[in-house]
Write a protein that holds these residues in place. Structure first.
Motif, PDB file in Angstrom:
ATOM      1  N   THR A  68       0.820  -1.060   0.020  1.00 26.76           N
ATOM      2  CA  THR A  68       0.015  -0.120   0.114  1.00 26.76           C
ATOM      3  C   THR A  68       0.909   1.233  -0.116  1.00 26.76           C
ATOM      4  OG1 THR A  68      -1.622  -1.176   1.512  1.00 26.76           O
ATOM      5  CG2 THR A  68      -1.695   1.288   1.327  1.00 26.76           C
ATOM      6  N   LEU A 105       1.368   4.845   1.201  1.00 25.83           N
ATOM      7  CA  LEU A 105       0.619   5.572   2.185  1.00 25.83           C
ATOM      8  C   LEU A 105       0.573   7.089   1.915  1.00 25.83           C
ATOM      9  CD1 LEU A 105       2.351   3.980   5.420  1.00 25.83           C
ATOM     10  CD2 LEU A 105       0.163   3.356   4.430  1.00 25.83           C
ATOM     11  N   SER A 106      -0.605   7.599   2.497  1.00 28.61           N
ATOM     12  CA  SER A 106      -0.578   8.955   2.282  1.00 28.61           C
ATOM     13  C   SER A 106       0.090   9.545   3.550  1.00 28.61           C
ATOM     14  CB  SER A 106      -2.231   9.450   2.356  1.00 28.61           C
ATOM     15  OG  SER A 106      -2.787   8.986   3.558  1.00 28.61           O
ATOM     16  N   GLU A 107       0.448  10.809   3.560  1.00 32.05           N
ATOM     17  CA  GLU A 107       0.966  11.494   4.609  1.00 32.05           C
ATOM     18  C   GLU A 107       0.530  11.335   5.898  1.00 32.05           C
ATOM     19  OE1 GLU A 107       2.778  15.951   5.650  1.00 32.05           O
ATOM     20  OE2 GLU A 107       2.676  15.415   3.721  1.00 32.05           O
ATOM     21  N   GLU A 108      -0.824  11.463   6.079  1.00 31.37           N
ATOM     22  CA  GLU A 108      -1.521  11.270   7.458  1.00 31.37           C
ATOM     23  C   GLU A 108      -1.332   9.792   7.984  1.00 31.37           C
ATOM     24  OE1 GLU A 108      -4.295  11.693   4.409  1.00 31.37           O
ATOM     25  OE2 GLU A 108      -2.770  13.192   4.473  1.00 31.37           O
ATOM     26  N   LYS A 109      -1.074   8.767   7.246  1.00 35.28           N
ATOM     27  CA  LYS A 109      -0.879   7.219   7.799  1.00 35.28           C
ATOM     28  C   LYS A 109       0.512   6.862   7.873  1.00 35.28           C
ATOM     29  CE  LYS A 109      -5.311   5.912   5.868  1.00 35.28           C
ATOM     30  NZ  LYS A 109      -6.226   4.903   5.736  1.00 35.28           N
ATOM     31  N   ILE A 110       1.467   7.761   7.694  1.00 35.59           N
ATOM     32  CA  ILE A 110       2.883   7.682   8.080  1.00 35.59           C
ATOM     33  C   ILE A 110       3.193   7.612   9.499  1.00 35.59           C
ATOM     34  CG2 ILE A 110       5.100   8.066   7.432  1.00 35.59           C
ATOM     35  CD1 ILE A 110       4.274   9.359   4.886  1.00 35.59           C
ATOM     36  N   PRO A 111       3.871   6.537  10.104  1.00 41.16           N
ATOM     37  CA  PRO A 111       4.111   6.740  11.400  1.00 41.16           C
ATOM     38  C   PRO A 111       4.778   7.931  11.727  1.00 41.16           C
ATOM     39  CG  PRO A 111       4.200   4.459  10.555  1.00 41.16           C
ATOM     40  CD  PRO A 111       4.197   5.229   9.433  1.00 41.16           C
ATOM     41  N   GLU A 112       4.556   8.554  12.974  1.00 41.51           N
ATOM     42  CA  GLU A 112       5.355   9.823  13.347  1.00 41.51           C
ATOM     43  C   GLU A 112       6.778   9.423  13.540  1.00 41.51           C
ATOM     44  OE1 GLU A 112       4.003  11.905  16.945  1.00 41.51           O
ATOM     45  OE2 GLU A 112       2.090  11.235  16.824  1.00 41.51           O
ATOM     46  N   TYR A 121       8.068  -0.695   6.259  1.00 40.14           N
ATOM     47  CA  TYR A 121       7.766   0.695   5.390  1.00 40.14           C
ATOM     48  C   TYR A 121       9.121   0.754   4.594  1.00 40.14           C
ATOM     49  CZ  TYR A 121       4.067   1.183   8.944  1.00 40.14           C
ATOM     50  OH  TYR A 121       3.036   1.047   9.479  1.00 40.14           O
ATOM     51  N   LYS A 178       4.248   0.415   2.315  1.00 40.52           N
ATOM     52  CA  LYS A 178       3.802  -0.480   3.524  1.00 40.52           C
ATOM     53  C   LYS A 178       3.621  -1.843   3.026  1.00 40.52           C
ATOM     54  CE  LYS A 178       0.494  -0.980   7.209  1.00 40.52           C
ATOM     55  NZ  LYS A 178      -0.858  -0.534   7.593  1.00 40.52           N
TER      56      LYS A 178
END
Length: 135
Positions: A36, A38-45, A70, A124
């Motif tokens: 998948t 990932l969009s920026e919002e779904k990337i781990p901090e 990742y 991911k």
């Protein structure tokens, strides 16, 4: 003496053939990996912090949370916006995971801003122990 010279030539040929075999060892694809983007919002901090730190120059980063792997590829600073990144291949061999991506530039007809951009992609996939090789 002639026999010794013949043995020397034979040994040199054998070494040359062995060397060629080692260099031409093919990577055998076991299977493609599901992934998948990932969009920026779904990337781990924690991963996002690393990306922010490295994004000005091209980079390759891997990150795991023990459930997922990742794979991140950044292309550094570009003069304008409008870039995208394609995942060309993501597959497993017996010893590695191979990841290949391409930077796609903006189309001539696209309206781009003169503001620099920092294109990157975060892929991911399932957690695997193999080393990631970037192509």
């Amino acid at each position: 003496m002639k026999k010794l010279k013949s043995c020397g030539i034979l040994m040199a040929c054998m070494l040359l053939l062995v060397g060629c075999t080692l260099l031409s060892e093919e990577k055998v694809k076991l299977r493609d990996l599901d992934f998948t983007v990932l969009s920026e919002e779904k990337i781990p901090e924690q991963l996002m912090a690393v990306i922010e730190e490295k994004k000005a120059a091209p980079f390759h980063v891997t990150y795991t949370d023990n459930d997922n792997l990742y794979i991140c590829v950044g292309y550094g600073e570009q003069e304008t916006g409008g870039y995208s990144i394609a995942v060309d291949e993501l597959y497993l061999t017996d010893s590695n995971i191979y990841a290949a991506t391409s930077l796609l530039g903006p189309e001539a007809s696209d309206k781009t801003t003169a503001v620099p951009s920092y294109p990157y992609i975060v892929i991911k996939t399932e957690y695997l122990e193999q080393t990631v090789t970037f192509e």
